[in-house]
Write a protein that holds these residues in place. Sequence first.
Motif, short mmCIF file in Angstrom:
data_model
loop_
_atom_site.label_atom_id
_atom_site.label_comp_id
_atom_site.label_asym_id
_atom_site.label_seq_id
_atom_site.Cartn_x
_atom_site.Cartn_y
_atom_site.Cartn_z
N LEU A 99 0.83 -1.20 0.00
CA LEU A 99 0.00 0.00 0.00
C LEU A 99 0.86 1.25 0.00
O LEU A 99 1.88 1.33 0.71
CB LEU A 99 -0.92 0.01 1.23
CG LEU A 99 -1.99 -1.08 1.28
CD1 LEU A 99 -2.74 -1.04 2.59
CD2 LEU A 99 -2.95 -0.92 0.10
N ASN A 100 0.46 2.21 -0.79
CA ASN A 100 1.14 3.51 -0.81
C ASN A 100 0.45 4.43 0.18
O ASN A 100 -0.75 4.43 0.31
CB ASN A 100 1.07 4.13 -2.22
CG ASN A 100 1.85 3.33 -3.22
OD1 ASN A 100 2.92 2.83 -2.91
ND2 ASN A 100 1.32 3.17 -4.41
N GLY A 101 1.25 5.22 0.85
CA GLY A 101 0.60 6.18 1.71
C GLY A 101 1.20 6.36 3.00
O GLY A 101 1.70 5.98 3.86
#
Length: 101
Positions: A99-101
Amino acid sequence: MYSKNNLAKLKQMDGLAPQVMKAFWAFDKAAVADGAIPVKYKELMAVAVALTTQCPYCIEIHSGNARKAGATEAELTEATMVAASLRAGAAVTHATHFLNG
């Protein structure tokens, strides 16, 4: 692919690597011996681990040993659900790596 007949080959391994196999069998026996944790609970843990590693030999051997140590079908089923929960949890938590972020 898996045949209980293959377990007879363990004797061959004993002869091919005697010192290591002797140490393995001693460790294997000591690991599930009665101690601070009773045998029944150690065998239930072994069943859960066997289910997560998906070793049919270990599942059969340790579920039988757990029953001999007094484990009930309900206890074996709960151990199964603990194993399933950890496998599912590992998939969920590992998803955080992409997951990006």
